[in-house]
Motif scaffolding. Structure first.
Motif, PDB file in Angstrom:
ATOM      1  N   GLY A 498       0.781  -1.225   0.000  1.00 26.26           N
ATOM      2  CA  GLY A 498       0.000   0.000   0.000  1.00 26.26           C
ATOM      3  C   GLY A 498       0.808   1.269   0.000  1.00 26.26           C
ATOM      4  O   GLY A 498       0.239   2.355  -0.163  1.00 26.26           O
ATOM      5  N   ALA A 501       0.674   1.466  -3.966  1.00 31.76           N
ATOM      6  CA  ALA A 501      -0.537   1.121  -4.714  1.00 31.76           C
ATOM      7  C   ALA A 501      -1.772   1.363  -3.863  1.00 31.76           C
ATOM      8  O   ALA A 501      -1.831   0.946  -2.707  1.00 31.76           O
ATOM      9  CB  ALA A 501      -0.487  -0.340  -5.175  1.00 31.76           C
ATOM     10  N   ALA A 503      -5.947   0.615  -3.540  1.00 36.11           N
ATOM     11  CA  ALA A 503      -6.796  -0.531  -3.866  1.00 36.11           C
ATOM     12  C   ALA A 503      -8.221  -0.228  -3.448  1.00 36.11           C
ATOM     13  O   ALA A 503      -8.455   0.511  -2.490  1.00 36.11           O
ATOM     14  CB  ALA A 503      -6.312  -1.804  -3.173  1.00 36.11           C
ATOM     15  N   PHE A 516      -6.176  -2.476  -8.209  1.00 39.71           N
ATOM     16  CA  PHE A 516      -5.005  -1.750  -7.712  1.00 39.71           C
ATOM     17  C   PHE A 516      -4.633  -0.675  -8.729  1.00 39.71           C
ATOM     18  O   PHE A 516      -4.706  -0.900  -9.935  1.00 39.71           O
ATOM     19  CB  PHE A 516      -3.803  -2.693  -7.555  1.00 39.71           C
ATOM     20  CG  PHE A 516      -3.994  -3.793  -6.562  1.00 39.71           C
ATOM     21  CD1 PHE A 516      -3.661  -3.627  -5.228  1.00 39.71           C
ATOM     22  CD2 PHE A 516      -4.511  -5.017  -6.967  1.00 39.71           C
ATOM     23  CE1 PHE A 516      -3.824  -4.643  -4.309  1.00 39.71           C
ATOM     24  CE2 PHE A 516      -4.675  -6.053  -6.056  1.00 39.71           C
ATOM     25  CZ  PHE A 516      -4.348  -5.863  -4.729  1.00 39.71           C
ATOM     26  N   GLY A 585      -9.069  -5.248  -0.246  1.00 36.14           N
ATOM     27  CA  GLY A 585      -8.005  -4.438  -0.807  1.00 36.14           C
ATOM     28  C   GLY A 585      -7.072  -3.890   0.256  1.00 36.14           C
ATOM     29  O   GLY A 585      -5.851  -3.869   0.071  1.00 36.14           O
ATOM     30  N   ARG A 589      -3.073  -4.502   0.673  1.00 35.80           N
ATOM     31  CA  ARG A 589      -2.146  -3.379   0.748  1.00 35.80           C
ATOM     32  C   ARG A 589      -1.232  -3.480   1.971  1.00 35.80           C
ATOM     33  O   ARG A 589      -0.148  -2.891   1.994  1.00 35.80           O
ATOM     34  CB  ARG A 589      -2.898  -2.048   0.788  1.00 35.80           C
ATOM     35  CG  ARG A 589      -3.611  -1.694  -0.500  1.00 35.80           C
ATOM     36  CD  ARG A 589      -4.310  -0.344  -0.401  1.00 35.80           C
ATOM     37  NE  ARG A 589      -3.356   0.753  -0.376  1.00 35.80           N
ATOM     38  CZ  ARG A 589      -3.289   1.671   0.582  1.00 35.80           C
ATOM     39  NH1 ARG A 589      -4.113   1.624   1.629  1.00 35.80           N
ATOM     40  NH2 ARG A 589      -2.407   2.639   0.516  1.00 35.80           N
TER      41      ARG A 589
END
Length: 613
Positions: A498, A501, A503, A516, A585, A589
């Motif tokens: 994370g 990226a 998410a 992502f 997500g 992450r």
């Protein structure tokens, strides 16, 4: 059909301002009034129908045949109807659920009490539950979209079956002068597509503008998720007040600007819009009843403070098939949670589980058992809460007696006879019925929508016939890798994914999706090479043995994954702690991965500032 009756003429009109005041049944009640009083709107929409909602509305109708719609919509309408009529703001909502005609009658009664003259239309024809025997007899398999199993082979009886209608019935209602349009199950994006097509005078041949409206509708359909809510890089949202609800300004060519009223909380950024574009999607070709929208053609750019332009949408014809959401009652379930504290938690959990099922007559005494030991304890904890874990036991059976008080009271029998420190989080509970979601497809020709106009007359609006070959043909060559997308070399650091990226994740029946995205070209180049299907399986051991699909969206610097079957038979029957995959997500992450140091942000915290290209 031809869109007539809108304010557009031969000359292009200004963009239509469509504000959404609800993302689900139970969303912020004050949002409708805040949206209407916060600034100018041409259309106020509200989305109330998640997949689970139709099953819940079915259960409501079992108690009251006149129910079946989102009753909170009437509460919101009471605060804004007069103002909307004065300003000429149209109201379009799918709050009709399983009973749009009943909701339309209640709206007229509400207007009469308020002394208002309102033109109300409603859209139905989506409810196919009574048509299912005929469809099966005519050779329609009603096969499950993921498993391929025909409905007849499952041996179940659906209690709801609703086709996802498109925007043209809404166009017909608005063209007839409706002030308020309520529908049953239409696609979420249709609440934007219909008003935009009416406003601009589009026809079904205007595939690219329709695709742009679908993209805009998909962004705003979930309310505050487009304006900073549930946003991965939440520290970028410096205005921590409740987010303002989103507005889509849809132009005649389908280009849209996503924004919110000035002075409201939250944030509209490339990131918040990208996150919502990835939410609950699968392949880049996003199928719908009016158009197939290719999300990999979209271009998302910041156009000013809290203004994001979504352009470049390309559309191909619809497939000629319409999605239908079936729900059937899968049985009954019950859950009890036992609290464990201190030492030997795994041994305590095993002892409690064994003793419980000895008393119940074995694990096979019910149809299904799910036992999860949820650990949040720490060694040498400073507080009792930090030394605590939970043993969650869920049982399912077609016989409610087996999983009702018999089960939960048996758990209580362990109170003085099991591990030290035994207690539960609740007293004995009753069983509850759960639904199973069954997505399928039917030919568009079998689901003509019916529009009941303000004067009481009814008009049938056939679905677009579509073309499956043309629908699947990409409107442009596949997007090449970004020209500047070169993954940096050099040293790496093992950090949470994370950090580089964002998410967003969600559910589609029994499937989970997680998209992502990165904020830089180099970050996308690294992500595309690193995050393979095999790597995702390694980060998510629960996906072992399940099909995982990966889709590239280079224009969004994004990858989208679908984990087929992760959520079992859907949210109503899932026993996962996160049955709708809302936090999947964020879990991914948090996983540690080797990342090039050159990609790490200045503030190395997952929610911290992120470099902007």
């Amino acid at each position: 059909m031809t869109a007539t009756g809108g304010p557009g003429g031969s000359a292009p009109r200004r963009p239509v301002r469509i504000g959404n005041a609800s993302g689900f049944y139970g969303d912020r009640l004050a949002a409708a009034q805040e949206m209407v009083e916060g600034g100018d709107l041409d259309v106020l929409t509200g989305d109330y129908l998640a997949e689970l909602t139709l099953y819940l509305l079915h259960k409501a109708r079992l108690k009251d045949p006149d129910a079946g719609y989102a009753s909170t919509f009437l509460t919101q309408l009471e605060t804004v109807l007069g103002t909307c009529l004065d300003r000429g703001t149209k109201i379009v909502s799918n709050a009709g659920g399983l009973n749009p005609g009943g909701l339309a009658r209640e709206i007229r009664a509400l207007a009469a009490r308020l002394g208002l003259d309102v033109a109300v239309a409603h859209v139905d024809g989506d409810d196919l539950v009574d048509a299912l025997p005929g469809l099966l007899a005519a050779g329609q398999p009603l096969a499950h979209l993921d498993t391929g199993q025909p409905l007849a082979a499952a041996g179940v009886t659906p209690v709801t079956a609703n086709a996802y209608l498109g925007g043209w019935p809404i166009v017909t209602a608005l063209a007839a002068g409706a002030d308020v349009v309520v529908t049953g199950r239409v696609t979420d994006a249709s609440l934007v597509v219909g008003p935009a097509a009416w406003w601009h005078g589009w026809t079904p041949a205007d595939l690219d503008p329709l695709a742009g409206a679908v993209a805009a509708g998909h962004v705003v359909e979930c309310g505050a998720q487009a304006t900073g809510g549930n946003y991965a890089f939440f520290r970028e949202v410096t205005d921590r007040r409740y987010p303002g609800f989103p507005i889509a300004e849809v132009a005649a060519d389908g280009t849209a600007v996503i924004t919110k009223h000035p002075g409201t909380g939250g944030l509209v950024s490339v990131g918040t819009v990208t996150a919502q574009l990835l939410y609950e999607t699968a392949e880049p070709a996003y199928a719908g009843p009016d158009v197939t929208t290719w999300f990999d053609t979209l271009d998302v750019q910041q156009a000013g403070p809290d203004r994001v332009r979504v352009a470049g949408a390309r559309g191909t014809p619809p497939t000629g098939q319409v999605k239908v959401a079936l729900n059937y009652t899968g049985g009954y379930r019950n859950t009890m949670t036992m609290v464990l504290t201190g030492l030997d938690l795994e041994a305590k959990a095993a002892a409690a589980e064994q003793l419980l099922f000895d008393l119940l007559g074995g694990r096979d005494s019910v149809d299904a058992v799910d036992v999860r030991l949820l650990r949040s304890d720490h060694p040498d904890a400073r507080t009792q809460a930090e030394a605590t874990a939970h043993l969650v036991v869920t049982v399912k059976d077609r016989d409610p007696a087996k999983v009702g008080r018999r089960f939960s009271s048996t758990v209580l029998e362990l109170t003085l006879a099991s591990y030290p420190g035994f207690h539960t989080t609740t007293p004995p509970t009753r069983e509850s019925a759960y639904g199973v979601y069954w997505p399928t497809l039917v030919p568009a020709a079998v689901v003509p929508a019916r529009v009941v106009l303000p004067d009481g007359s009814a008009v049938l609006v056939p679905a677009e016939p579509g073309d499956p070959v043309a629908a699947a043909r990409p409107p442009a060559p596949p997007a090449p890798p970004l020209a500047t997308a070169v993954a940096p070399g050099g040293p790496t650091a093992v950090v949470p994914l994370g950090l580089v990226a964002g998410a967003r994740s969600g559910d589609k029946g029994g499937n989970a999706n997680v998209g992502f995205w990165t904020r830089t070209d180099g970050g996308y180049a690294w992500l595309e090479g690193f995050l393979t299907v095999e790597r995702l399986r390694a980060l998510l051991p629960e996906a072992d043995g399940l099909e995982v699909r990966r889709y590239r969206l280079p224009n969004l610097r994004a990858l989208n994954f679908v984990v087929v079957g992760l959520l079992g038979e859907g949210v109503a029957s899932s026993t996962r702690p996160d049955p709708q995959a809302k936090a999947l997500g964020e879990f991914l992450r948090s996983r540690l991965v080797p990342v090039p140091v050159a990609l790490l942000p200045p503030d190395p915290t997952p929610g911290g500032p992120h470099p902007v290209p």
